[in-house]
Design a protein around this motif. Sequence first.
Motif, PDB file in Angstrom:
ATOM      1  N   GLY A   1       4.757   6.559 -11.817  1.00 57.71           N
ATOM      2  CA  GLY A   1       3.742   5.706 -12.420  1.00 57.71           C
ATOM      3  C   GLY A   1       4.077   4.228 -12.423  1.00 57.71           C
ATOM      4  O   GLY A   1       3.387   3.431 -13.062  1.00 57.71           O
ATOM      5  N   ALA A   2       5.127   3.833 -11.689  1.00 57.31           N
ATOM      6  CA  ALA A   2       5.500   2.417 -11.637  1.00 57.31           C
ATOM      7  C   ALA A   2       4.506   1.642 -10.770  1.00 57.31           C
ATOM      8  O   ALA A   2       3.843   2.204  -9.897  1.00 57.31           O
ATOM      9  N   LYS A   3       4.412   0.345 -11.015  1.00 60.29           N
ATOM     10  CA  LYS A   3       3.496  -0.509 -10.254  1.00 60.29           C
ATOM     11  C   LYS A   3       4.245  -1.723  -9.726  1.00 60.29           C
ATOM     12  O   LYS A   3       4.931  -2.413 -10.479  1.00 60.29           O
ATOM     13  N   PHE A   4       4.121  -1.960  -8.413  1.00 59.83           N
ATOM     14  CA  PHE A   4       4.751  -3.115  -7.783  1.00 59.83           C
ATOM     15  C   PHE A   4       3.657  -3.957  -7.136  1.00 59.83           C
ATOM     16  O   PHE A   4       3.054  -3.553  -6.147  1.00 59.83           O
ATOM     17  N   ASP A   5       3.404  -5.112  -7.703  1.00 57.44           N
ATOM     18  CA  ASP A   5       2.313  -5.978  -7.265  1.00 57.44           C
ATOM     19  C   ASP A   5       2.875  -7.177  -6.500  1.00 57.44           C
ATOM     20  O   ASP A   5       3.530  -8.042  -7.077  1.00 57.44           O
ATOM     21  N   ASN A   6       2.637  -7.190  -5.172  1.00 58.13           N
ATOM     22  CA  ASN A   6       3.120  -8.278  -4.318  1.00 58.13           C
ATOM     23  C   ASN A   6       4.620  -8.515  -4.490  1.00 58.13           C
ATOM     24  O   ASN A   6       5.077  -9.648  -4.677  1.00 58.13           O
ATOM     25  N   CYS A   7       5.372  -7.441  -4.410  1.00 62.72           N
ATOM     26  CA  CYS A   7       6.831  -7.523  -4.530  1.00 62.72           C
ATOM     27  C   CYS A   7       7.505  -7.413  -3.166  1.00 62.72           C
ATOM     28  O   CYS A   7       6.963  -6.816  -2.240  1.00 62.72           O
ATOM     29  N   LYS A   8       8.687  -7.980  -3.055  1.00 65.74           N
ATOM     30  CA  LYS A   8       9.482  -7.872  -1.836  1.00 65.74           C
ATOM     31  C   LYS A   8      10.565  -6.830  -2.070  1.00 65.74           C
ATOM     32  O   LYS A   8      11.464  -7.034  -2.890  1.00 65.74           O
ATOM     33  N   MET A   9      10.464  -5.704  -1.353  1.00 70.68           N
ATOM     34  CA  MET A   9      11.386  -4.587  -1.535  1.00 70.68           C
ATOM     35  C   MET A   9      12.201  -4.336  -0.263  1.00 70.68           C
ATOM     36  O   MET A   9      12.769  -3.267  -0.071  1.00 70.68           O
ATOM     37  N   ALA A  10      12.254  -5.314   0.606  1.00 67.86           N
ATOM     38  CA  ALA A  10      12.856  -5.161   1.933  1.00 67.86           C
ATOM     39  C   ALA A  10      14.290  -4.642   1.878  1.00 67.86           C
ATOM     40  O   ALA A  10      15.117  -5.126   1.104  1.00 67.86           O
ATOM     41  N   GLY A  11      14.555  -3.627   2.704  1.00 68.54           N
ATOM     42  CA  GLY A  11      15.904  -3.098   2.847  1.00 68.54           C
ATOM     43  C   GLY A  11      16.375  -2.197   1.728  1.00 68.54           C
ATOM     44  O   GLY A  11      17.529  -1.761   1.722  1.00 68.54           O
TER      45      GLY A  11
END
Length: 201
Positions: free
Chosen positions: A81-91
């Motif tokens: 149920g987590a929300k990531f809005d316009n996040c950078k999760m690279a690598g």
Amino acid sequence: MKLENECSFKETVFENADFSDLELTKGHFIKCNFKKTKFKEARLIKCSFIDCDFMQASLNASVGTGCAFTNCSFIKAGLFGAKFDNCKMAGSNFSEANMNGITIIEGDWSYANFRYNNLKKTDFRKVMLKEADFYGCNLEKAVFTGSDLTGAVLSKAKLYGADLRQAKITGVSFKDVDIKGVHIDVTQAFEITQSLGAIIG
């Protein structure tokens, strides 16, 4: 240990800490240990986490807005149920993480490792996913409309009912992918045919 807005930490151990319901803006963390830490229902705004370890951490129902989690480990983490809005999760590595019900709004998830995760019905619309590894994932009914899957790994993934229309799939190998029931557009049909070794024209 208390976290305050615009705080900065490097190589700090937060293992087993409870930051549930935390509201944090512009926190900066480098190579920090967040193993088994609780971030349940936390709200993180424009925070950056670089090379941090969230192994077995709980981020259930948390919200990240404009944050960066680059080269982080989320192995066996709870992201339900987590929300990531316009996040950078690279690598970052999401191996064995619970990502059921996750909400992803655009952002950059390039080079992320999702291997064997259950991502059924996940909406990756307009998400940057260059060279992301979806090996063995359940991607049934997932939506990739307008996303960038350049060079991504889809081998052994379950894709029945997934929507790839308007997604960039350059460099994706479909030699070990069952595309039965997958929604694709005309341009993609040519690219997939070529990746399977056919000569068109």
